[in-house]
Write an enzyme that holds these catalytic residues in place. Sequence first.
Site, PDB file in Angstrom:
ATOM      1  N   ARG A 136     -15.549   4.956   9.445  1.00  8.26           N
ATOM      2  CA  ARG A 136     -15.805   5.852   8.315  1.00  8.26           C
ATOM      3  C   ARG A 136     -15.619   5.143   6.970  1.00  8.26           C
ATOM      4  NH1 ARG A 136     -10.732   7.184   6.384  1.00  8.26           N
ATOM      5  NH2 ARG A 136      -9.175   6.703   7.956  1.00  8.26           N
ATOM      6  N   ASP A 263       1.097   2.902   0.798  1.00  5.76           N
ATOM      7  CA  ASP A 263      -0.335   3.213   0.870  1.00  5.76           C
ATOM      8  C   ASP A 263      -0.806   4.015  -0.342  1.00  5.76           C
ATOM      9  OD1 ASP A 263      -2.890   2.947   2.005  1.00  5.76           O
ATOM     10  OD2 ASP A 263      -2.798   4.965   2.835  1.00  5.76           O
TER      11      ASP A 263
HETATM   12  O1  LIG Z   1      -7.488   5.410   6.199  1.00  4.92           O
HETATM   13  C1  LIG Z   1      -8.040   5.246   5.086  1.00  4.92           C
HETATM   14  O2  LIG Z   1      -8.894   6.025   4.634  1.00  4.92           O
HETATM   15  C2  LIG Z   1      -7.715   4.045   4.311  1.00  4.92           C
HETATM   16  C3  LIG Z   1      -8.665   3.540   3.418  1.00  4.92           C
HETATM   17  C4  LIG Z   1      -8.418   2.359   2.785  1.00  4.92           C
HETATM   18  C5  LIG Z   1      -9.418   1.713   1.947  1.00  4.92           C
HETATM   19  O3  LIG Z   1     -10.400   2.371   1.595  1.00  4.92           O
HETATM   20  O4  LIG Z   1      -9.226   0.527   1.661  1.00  4.92           O
HETATM   21  O5  LIG Z   1      -7.234   1.712   2.947  1.00  4.92           O
HETATM   22  C6  LIG Z   1      -6.262   2.208   3.747  1.00  4.92           C
HETATM   23  O6  LIG Z   1      -5.220   1.544   3.848  1.00  4.92           O
HETATM   24  C7  LIG Z   1      -6.503   3.388   4.456  1.00  4.92           C
END
Ligand SMILES: O=C(O)c1cc(C(=O)O)oc(=O)c1
Length: 310
Positions: A136, A263
């Site tokens: 995704r 995060d």
């Molecule tokens: O699970 C997620 O949506 C996500 C997305 C991103 C990103 O878009 O880089 O980074 C993350 O650590 C987690």
Amino acid sequence: MSKPVTGPFEKTPGWLDWYTGPSTPRFKLPTGAVDAHCHVFGPGGEYPYAPERKYTPCDASRAQLYALRDHLGFSRSVVVQATCHGADNRAMIDALLHSDGKARGVATIRRGVSDAALATMHAAGVRGVRFNFVRRLVDFTPKDELNEIAARIARLGWHVVIYFEAVDLPELRDFFTALPTTIVVDHMGRPDVSKPIDGPEFELFLRFMREHANVWCKVSCPERLSVSGPPALHGEQNAYRDVVPFARRIVETFPDRVLWGTDWPHPNLTGHMPDDGLLVDVIPHIAVTPDLQQKLLVDNPMRLYWPEEC
Ligand SMILES: O=C(O)c1cc(C(=O)O)oc(=O)c1
């Protein structure tokens, strides 16, 4: 902290902005703690989001990131390139350059990157590249291109950060184990925490770490992995308790190869946006002794990102 704003871009419908006014954690982080996974978004007016992105976030600037770092009590940050910026690492690098040496970075790069560009990134503080297999978020990069990139960054002493869903590990495992660097798994390899902790899926992940001493793990993102909560909101001191046993198992089995990160600004959450202060209060539930906390938050990230200071 200042409030989230959006620049010239229109956010993905339903986008949840990061939490303003996070509480002060009750858990006191050890001196020198590192937030080993966080992002900057834009600001989009200055660093436009990539045309190939799968979502458009609200802006989350380096100043806002570092204000949160100070508020929570972290000393340093590892800024991971977010997929909404594709392989344009300028916002992330700008954050590193304005950190007084207190941030390192993980980049996304493509095959055509020059040696000079890699050297510039290294000088700015980049120490890893991210390979993303979450459908995704990205269109997949061919494995031969990733292998080529891995061979080049190995020469710089960088590592590879991998992001994948637990169900995809069986198929990706051989590719991961052939990589020539330290490997850091994002968000515990995204276990399905509604499945048993002693079941085959999580055991496969533990075996992957047990059999490969170069594999590290971020025990991050309970807010993303939790199925039955409760969320880190409204003073909750025992948040995401369905995720805690999984993270704790990893921390206690591999105490020298685990990292923790906020995060922030938590891209793509749909149910709620956590209070980052309460998220920090989850840490003593997953690393239950001062010794484990020191390794998770200080010794391990320092060894990986600031080895010259160790
Ligand atoms: O699970 C997620 O949506 C996500 C997305 C991103 C990103 O878009 O880089 O980074 C993350 O650590 C987690």
